[in-house]
Write a protein that holds these residues in place. Structure first.
Motif, mmCIF file in Angstrom:
data_model
loop_
_atom_site.group_PDB
_atom_site.id
_atom_site.type_symbol
_atom_site.label_atom_id
_atom_site.label_comp_id
_atom_site.label_asym_id
_atom_site.label_seq_id
_atom_site.Cartn_x
_atom_site.Cartn_y
_atom_site.Cartn_z
ATOM 1 N N ILE A 1 0.820 -1.215 0.000
ATOM 2 C CA ILE A 1 0.000 0.000 0.000
ATOM 3 C C ILE A 1 0.856 1.268 0.000
ATOM 4 O O ILE A 1 0.505 2.270 -0.617
ATOM 5 C CB ILE A 1 -0.986 0.013 1.201
ATOM 6 C CG1 ILE A 1 -1.959 1.196 1.093
ATOM 7 C CG2 ILE A 1 -0.250 0.032 2.531
ATOM 8 C CD1 ILE A 1 -2.904 1.135 -0.082
ATOM 9 N N SER A 2 2.027 1.199 0.639
ATOM 10 C CA SER A 2 2.889 2.388 0.686
ATOM 11 C C SER A 2 3.400 2.771 -0.698
ATOM 12 O O SER A 2 3.647 3.939 -0.973
ATOM 13 C CB SER A 2 4.068 2.160 1.641
ATOM 14 O OG SER A 2 4.861 1.072 1.202
ATOM 15 N N ASN A 3 3.551 1.773 -1.592
ATOM 16 C CA ASN A 3 3.967 2.077 -2.962
ATOM 17 C C ASN A 3 2.960 3.004 -3.629
ATOM 18 O O ASN A 3 3.320 3.982 -4.295
ATOM 19 C CB ASN A 3 4.114 0.777 -3.759
ATOM 20 C CG ASN A 3 4.064 0.989 -5.270
ATOM 21 O OD1 ASN A 3 3.009 0.800 -5.882
ATOM 22 N ND2 ASN A 3 5.172 1.383 -5.853
ATOM 23 N N HIS A 4 1.685 2.734 -3.448
ATOM 24 C CA HIS A 4 0.639 3.540 -4.066
ATOM 25 C C HIS A 4 0.563 4.933 -3.442
ATOM 26 O O HIS A 4 0.355 5.925 -4.143
ATOM 27 C CB HIS A 4 -0.719 2.842 -3.920
ATOM 28 C CG HIS A 4 -0.814 1.549 -4.659
ATOM 29 N ND1 HIS A 4 -1.049 1.475 -6.015
ATOM 30 C CD2 HIS A 4 -0.708 0.264 -4.227
ATOM 31 C CE1 HIS A 4 -1.090 0.215 -6.390
ATOM 32 N NE2 HIS A 4 -0.886 -0.544 -5.325
ATOM 33 N N ILE A 5 0.714 5.000 -2.117
ATOM 34 C CA ILE A 5 0.538 6.272 -1.410
ATOM 35 C C ILE A 5 1.786 7.139 -1.520
ATOM 36 O O ILE A 5 1.725 8.314 -1.895
ATOM 37 C CB ILE A 5 0.190 6.034 0.072
ATOM 38 C CG1 ILE A 5 -0.993 5.072 0.203
ATOM 39 C CG2 ILE A 5 -0.088 7.365 0.777
ATOM 40 C CD1 ILE A 5 -2.225 5.480 -0.547
ATOM 41 N N ASP A 6 2.938 6.560 -1.196
ATOM 42 C CA ASP A 6 4.177 7.350 -1.140
ATOM 43 C C ASP A 6 4.635 7.831 -2.508
ATOM 44 O O ASP A 6 5.240 8.899 -2.624
ATOM 45 C CB ASP A 6 5.295 6.536 -0.478
ATOM 46 C CG ASP A 6 5.041 6.292 0.998
ATOM 47 O OD1 ASP A 6 4.097 6.887 1.543
ATOM 48 O OD2 ASP A 6 5.788 5.501 1.606
ATOM 49 N N SER A 7 4.357 7.048 -3.560
ATOM 50 C CA SER A 7 4.822 7.442 -4.892
ATOM 51 C C SER A 7 4.131 8.713 -5.372
ATOM 52 O O SER A 7 4.769 9.604 -5.939
ATOM 53 C CB SER A 7 4.596 6.300 -5.887
ATOM 54 O OG SER A 7 5.299 5.143 -5.488
ATOM 55 N N ALA A 8 2.822 8.800 -5.134
ATOM 56 C CA ALA A 8 2.101 10.023 -5.493
ATOM 57 C C ALA A 8 2.629 11.205 -4.690
ATOM 58 O O ALA A 8 2.843 12.302 -5.224
ATOM 59 C CB ALA A 8 0.607 9.832 -5.252
ATOM 60 N N ARG A 9 2.868 10.970 -3.415
ATOM 61 C CA ARG A 9 3.431 12.021 -2.554
ATOM 62 C C ARG A 9 4.807 12.441 -3.050
ATOM 63 O O ARG A 9 5.128 13.640 -3.125
ATOM 64 C CB ARG A 9 3.537 11.488 -1.122
ATOM 65 C CG ARG A 9 4.157 12.438 -0.118
ATOM 66 C CD ARG A 9 4.771 11.690 1.056
ATOM 67 N NE ARG A 9 5.957 10.927 0.661
ATOM 68 C CZ ARG A 9 6.649 10.140 1.472
ATOM 69 N NH1 ARG A 9 6.251 9.974 2.719
ATOM 70 N NH2 ARG A 9 7.721 9.491 1.039
ATOM 71 N N ASN A 10 5.639 11.465 -3.419
ATOM 72 C CA ASN A 10 7.013 11.768 -3.837
ATOM 73 C C ASN A 10 7.055 12.594 -5.121
ATOM 74 O O ASN A 10 7.961 13.409 -5.313
ATOM 75 C CB ASN A 10 7.806 10.479 -4.004
ATOM 76 C CG ASN A 10 8.088 9.800 -2.686
ATOM 77 O OD1 ASN A 10 7.845 10.374 -1.610
ATOM 78 N ND2 ASN A 10 8.589 8.583 -2.731
ATOM 79 N N ALA A 11 6.091 12.355 -6.007
ATOM 80 C CA ALA A 11 6.038 13.163 -7.233
ATOM 81 C C ALA A 11 5.852 14.638 -6.890
ATOM 82 O O ALA A 11 6.515 15.512 -7.457
ATOM 83 C CB ALA A 11 4.904 12.672 -8.131
ATOM 84 N N LEU A 12 4.980 14.918 -5.939
ATOM 85 C CA LEU A 12 4.747 16.301 -5.521
ATOM 86 C C LEU A 12 5.963 16.865 -4.791
ATOM 87 O O LEU A 12 6.340 18.029 -4.986
ATOM 88 C CB LEU A 12 3.519 16.382 -4.616
ATOM 89 C CG LEU A 12 2.173 16.049 -5.273
ATOM 90 C CD1 LEU A 12 1.058 16.084 -4.237
ATOM 91 C CD2 LEU A 12 1.858 17.005 -6.415
ATOM 92 N N LEU A 13 6.597 16.046 -3.949
ATOM 93 C CA LEU A 13 7.751 16.517 -3.192
ATOM 94 C C LEU A 13 8.946 16.812 -4.100
ATOM 95 O O LEU A 13 9.692 17.772 -3.857
ATOM 96 C CB LEU A 13 8.129 15.502 -2.117
ATOM 97 C CG LEU A 13 7.095 15.337 -0.983
ATOM 98 C CD1 LEU A 13 7.520 14.222 -0.036
ATOM 99 C CD2 LEU A 13 6.899 16.642 -0.215
#
Length: 498
Positions: free
Chosen positions: A116-128
């Protein structure tokens, strides 16, 4: 500047530095993930059936674990749906992502506690990454929207089940909840047009700073806002700064979307799938999307023209080459093993590993041996459109097979926002562009096996009405750009321009 903007910048720098370090260790990270996945799943039903305890290297894995599509994993997924554990991955999935398939009907893709972290963190990382590179974190102070599926989840074998975008909606961080639109109640509306009207009503007077979704449905949202307000989107939302998109090639939509916006905004492209978040745009200046090489996914790449062979070439990340067209195969920490996701990509860089999405393995035309792919038709059409100042709303292509030498052709169904001055000349230019991109198509035209492509004009909103007629309007549903048969072409006959 508000508190969220101030705190976002140092966190963005920290994450961005980690991602830059990961660029240098991508191949080693992939090898480590491969070993970790095999070890972790050795006690599962799938692991036992495929001798995971004896696998010591990638060559053994290739011999013991063939490439599969959903049908190939369906018997295992059925056991998970029946409530059994330790089937594809340790324990049970925490979700099923429900997605529609063309041959398998509804597909149930497991999402595990580990994945689940792959789905959540990847979207966050794109913004960061965007914040770290540009220094712009002001958008975090305004309202943000993601045009997504319903967050209402049903249960399958006791496992919460729904659209991936709806599942992800449950994991929006608390500090962003006050920024998120639309409301939960509006997001739960199933009918897309009813939902779109409610979204417009909720957002039209808000301080929108970020808008995210797949391009065709963002365009519908923009159109509805403009119809209601009489304004361009940037005039309506003066602080709108960032557009996040994914799911389809952006280029055919770019001109019309930015014309609807009516002003400069930055954009971030992502490559999410129910099976995993594969890549994201990490830079406003570099071409392509950065592959997610250290996020629980082991990648294999198969030359696209071999993907349906009995024994195709299978490559690890370190063996890929720039410019080659590959089908993407995944093994994940949710239990998708050597899984052909149906997407094709082309690397534009191997230092770091950045790629562009070129199409779908099953979306092509090869009725005469030409094997035309999405990347080629999109390039051919958009190059002609740009040069002749034509705006395209949507399109799809199918073969027309007719008896007699030189009678068959490719039929292009195109919905125009602005028409070409001379349709015949426009079709000729598109045809010439495609001949330059695909040598097999060029040979068929030169050899009088095929005649020049023909353009059939679709009426305004024709593709929207078509998608509505087949029950696939809105959400994450996408129109296939290419078909090797006439199924879509025949259905489009009732949506043509008079």
């Amino acid at each position: 500047m508000n508190l969220k903007s101030m705190l976002a910048r140092p966190f963005a720098t920290y994450i961005h530095n980690k991602i830059k370090k990961g660029m240098e260790t991508a191949v080693a990270d992939q090898e480590a993930i491969f070993k970790s996945l095999i070890k972790s799943a050795s006690g599962t039903a799938f692991g036992k059936d495929h001798g995971f305890k004896d696998i010591e290297n990638y060559d053994q894995f290739k011999r013991q674990v063939p490439i599969r599509d959903y049908e190939g994993l369906k018997s295992y997924i059925q056991q998970v749906k029946e409530g059994k554990d330790n089937i594809l991955w340790k324990g049970k999935p925490i979700y099923f992502a429900k997605t529609s398939g063309t041959t398998s009907g509804i597909k149930y893709i497991p999402i595990s506690k580990d994945s689940i972290s792959n789905h959540i963190d990847s979207a966050r990382n794109a913004l960061l990454c965007y914040i770290a590179e540009t220094g712009n974190a002001d958008f975090t102070a305004g309202k943000m929207i993601f045009l997504s599926g319903s967050p209402v989840l049903e249960r399958t074998g006791g496992i919460p089940t729904g659209r991936l975008s709806g599942i992800v909606n449950h994991h929006v961080p608390k500090y962003l909840r006050t920024n998120q639109l639309p409301s939960y109640e509006t997001n739960c509306i199933e009918d897309w047009e009813t939902k779109l009207d409610a979204i417009v009503k909720e957002t039209i007077n808000q301080n929108m700073t970020l808008i995210s979704g797949i391009p065709p449905w963002m365009q519908m949202y923009y159109d509805r806002l403009t119809e209601l307000s009489g304004k361009k989107i940037k005039d309506l939302f003066p602080n709108f700064q960032l557009m996040v998109y994914g799911g389809v090639n952006f280029e055919p939509y770019r001109s019309r979307l930015f014309d609807s916006i009516g002003g400069k905004v930055d954009s971030i492209e992502t490559f999410p799938a129910s099976e995993g978040f594969l890549a994201f745009q990490d830079s406003q200046h570099a071409e392509g999307l950065l592959l997610n090489t250290n996020s629980g996914i082991f990648f294999e790449f198969v030359p696209a023209n071999e993907i349906f062979n009995d024994n195709p070439t299978r490559l690890m990340l370190g063996d890929v080459k720039v410019g080659e067209n590959y089908a993407v195969v995944l093994s994940t920490n949710a239990g998708m093993w050597a899984y052909n996701i149906g997407d094709t990509v082309k690397f534009v860089s191997t230092n770091p590993y950045r790629l562009v999405v070129t199409g779908r393995t099953k979306h092509f035309i090869s009725a005469f041996g030409e094997h035309v792919i999405a990347e080629e038709v999109e390039h051919a059409l958009m190059q002609a459109a740009n040069e002749q100042h034509v705006k395209i709303t949507e399109f799809t292509v199918a073969p027309m097979v007719q008896q007699g030498e030189g009678q068959s052709y490719h039929e292009w169904f195109v919905e125009f926002e602005t028409l070409p001055f001379d349709m015949r000349s426009f079709a000729q230019q598109v045809d010439n562009n495609l001949r330059q991109k695909n040598v097999y198509y060029d040979d068929l035209i030169a050899g009088n096996i095929l005649q020049q492509l023909k353009i059939t004009q679709v009426r305004k909103n024709g593709f929207i009405d078509y998608m509505k007629s087949i029950g696939k309007l809105g959400g994450q549903n996408k129109l296939p750009r290419l078909s090797n048969d006439r199924r879509i072409a025949d259905q489009m006959q009732e949506f043509l321009a008079q």
